[in-house]
Design an enzyme around this catalytic site. Structure first.
Site, PDB file in Angstrom:
ATOM      1  CG  ASP A  88      -2.447  -2.651   7.406  1.00 45.34           C
ATOM      2  OD1 ASP A  88      -3.481  -2.578   7.702  1.00 45.34           O
ATOM      3  OD2 ASP A  88      -1.891  -1.840   6.110  1.00 45.34           O
ATOM      4  CE  LYS A 116     -10.113  -0.555   3.452  1.00 41.94           C
ATOM      5  NZ  LYS A 116      -9.257   0.355   3.624  1.00 41.94           N
ATOM      6  CD1 TRP A 161      -2.913   1.684   0.030  1.00 44.93           C
ATOM      7  CD2 TRP A 161      -1.668   1.384   2.914  1.00 44.93           C
ATOM      8  NE1 TRP A 161      -3.472   2.658   1.181  1.00 44.93           N
ATOM      9  CE2 TRP A 161      -2.798   3.022   2.313  1.00 44.93           C
ATOM     10  CE3 TRP A 161      -1.478   1.807   4.164  1.00 44.93           C
ATOM     11  CZ2 TRP A 161      -3.376   3.707   3.280  1.00 44.93           C
ATOM     12  CZ3 TRP A 161      -1.932   2.678   5.002  1.00 44.93           C
ATOM     13  CH2 TRP A 161      -3.295   3.369   4.616  1.00 44.93           C
TER      14      TRP A 161
END
Ligand code: PLA
Length: 455
Positions: free
Chosen positions: A265, A301, A184
């Protein structure tokens, strides 16, 4: 020399105007007496505006490589434009989705007149923290029962990563963090600004469009003892490529033998497989061996709480005593950064996680989102096959989570944006969650044209 500050004559007739004029006279006389004692102040009140700004040396910064895609998309007037940049879930109608359970939980909060808007503690809502730990580590996790985990509410996934990194930079003996290549785009910035030094380990093999497992083992194997390693818990962003459970087990053994510190993460729990438990397996494996690790969780999300900025950082320690001290230091990281986290999003999450019915409704909605994304993968794959688009596109259905790492190069991406108004990151990543049955043909046409016309 100084113009007298008064209202125009003839207008100061009302008592209010007279009071205002008196005030203006007072202000101008007190400021001129201050000037009398300080000759260095410019006598002209307008001269400050004639000089260059003290910020005139500031250069225009580029847009963020991911969020900037939305900025460009918003400027495009085309009716066929399609935003596949940022990872944000859209419905079949292309609309953002507020989950039903979220609406129910919010209604509960609104109806509860006993709720107040006081500051939360520095580490956030206690119940939210407890339930978040349970969600990622499992309800029966011995580490939770032994009170070896400290969990603090942070500002979504990004904030959790940043707080964890600042803590490590201050209190951990190794300052190097290894991040996967690619990862990311915000990871290197978050960790560098927190004071860590960033190195990469091989992760993705463009030739196979799969995991470069050998490269990963070699790079972690040659990392200095104690180095921090950032691991995507599931649904690796941007590649959509995850290690298998057997590969995770090998990674765990290697990392433990080298005393590398895992920093997970977890931004997509539930989005990879549709199952919250299955998507937490990697993390749970590293906790089950009794070792230490960090985990950053995001509810952006999986609960669709993007703008609420709700997430958590957990640090799993060897003993409850250490965990308590670590927590006391996390407070010192958080307090000068943003003092304490916002209450609304965490209250929504806690309401859903604590209630058996809401929780099970959430898992159903989550599964529906994951399934819709998987169905988009199949539809896009079929559409490319139907067009006879050159190349093997099976990675579209093999990859996991929100994104497909298409393999399209930046020239092809530019072409698709210019000719087809399709917006995506320049590394060829597309957010499958932004697609719908209606838009698949347009995307397939664009990919076909890009592959056949742009090298
Ligand atoms: N970690 C990973 C791996 C992510 O992909 C993202 C979000 C985050 C953390 C942070 O999310 P949060 O702070 O909103 O909880 N990545 C997105 C959005 C979805 C972004 O770039 O901010 C993306 O499009 O890559």
């Amino acid at each position: 020399m100084r113009p007298e500050l008064t209202l125009p004559t003839g207008q100061a007739s009302s008592p209010t105007d007279r009071r205002l004029n008196a005030l203006l006279r007072h202000l101008s006389s007190s400021s001129s007496s201050a000037m009398d004692t300080n000759n260095s102040i410019s006598p002209s009140p307008t001269s400050a505006f004639q000089h260059d700004s003290v910020f005139s040396h500031v250069v225009q910064a580029p847009e963020d490589p991911i969020l900037g895609v939305t900025v460009a998309y918003n400027k495009d007037p085309s009716p066929v434009k399609l935003n596949l940049g940022v990872g944000a879930y859209r419905t079949e109608e292309g609309k953002p989705l507020v989950l039903n359970v979220v609406r129910k939980a919010e209604q509960q909060l609104v109806n509860d007149r006993a709720r107040v808007k006081e500051y939360l503690p520095i580490i956030g809502l206690a119940e939210f923290n407890k339930l978040s730990a349970k969600l990622i580590f499992g309800a029966d996790s011995p580490a939770i029962q032994e009170n070896r985990i400290t969990t603090v509410q942070c500002l979504s996934g990004t904030g959790s990563l940043r707080v964890g990194a600042e803590f490590l930079a201050k209190h951990y003996h190794q300052r190097t963090i290894y991040i996967p290549l690619p990862t990311w785009g915000n990871h290197p910035k978050v960790f560098t600004l927190a004071g860590l030094s960033v190195k990469t380990y091989r992760y993705y093999d463009p030739a196979t469009r799969g995991l470069n497992f050998q490269g990963l083992l070699e790079d972690l194997g040659s990392a200095p003892a104690g180095a921090i390693v950032l691991l995507h818990a599931c649904a690796h962003n941007p590649t959509g490529v995850d290690p298998t459970l057997q590969q995770w087990e090998q990674i765990r053994q290697l990392m433990r033998s080298k005393k590398l510190l895992p920093f997970f993460d977890s931004a997509y729990q539930g989005f990879a497989s549709g199952s919250l438990d299955a998507d937490a397996q990697s993390v749970r494996m590293f906790v089950a061996d009794g070792g230490e690790c960090l985990a950053a969780q995001s509810y952006a999300k999986n609960m669709g709480l993007y703008g609420e900025r709700v997430g958590a950082l957990s640090i799993v320690c060897k003993t409850a005593d250490v965990a308590g001290k670590v927590e006391s230091q996390l407070k010192l990281v958080i307090r000068p950064m943003y003092s304490n986290p916002p209450i609304h999003g965490a209250s929504i999450v806690a309401a859903i996680l604590r209630d058996r019915n809401l929780y099970s409704e959430w898992t159903i909605e989550l599964k529906a989102m994951a399934d819709r994304i998987i169905s988009m993968r199949h539809q896009l794959y079929d559409a490319l096959r139907a067009r006879g688009t050159p190349g093997d596109w099976s990675h579209i259905i093999k990859q996991i989570g929100m994104f497909t790492f298409t393999g399209l190069n930046s020239k092809q991406v530019t072409f698709m944006t210019k000719e087809y108004h399709i917006y995506m990151t320049s590394d060829g990543r597309i957010s499958m969650a932004g697609l719908s049955s209606k838009t698949v043909p347009h995307l397939a046409d664009a990919i076909h044209a890009a592959v056949t016309r742009v090298v």
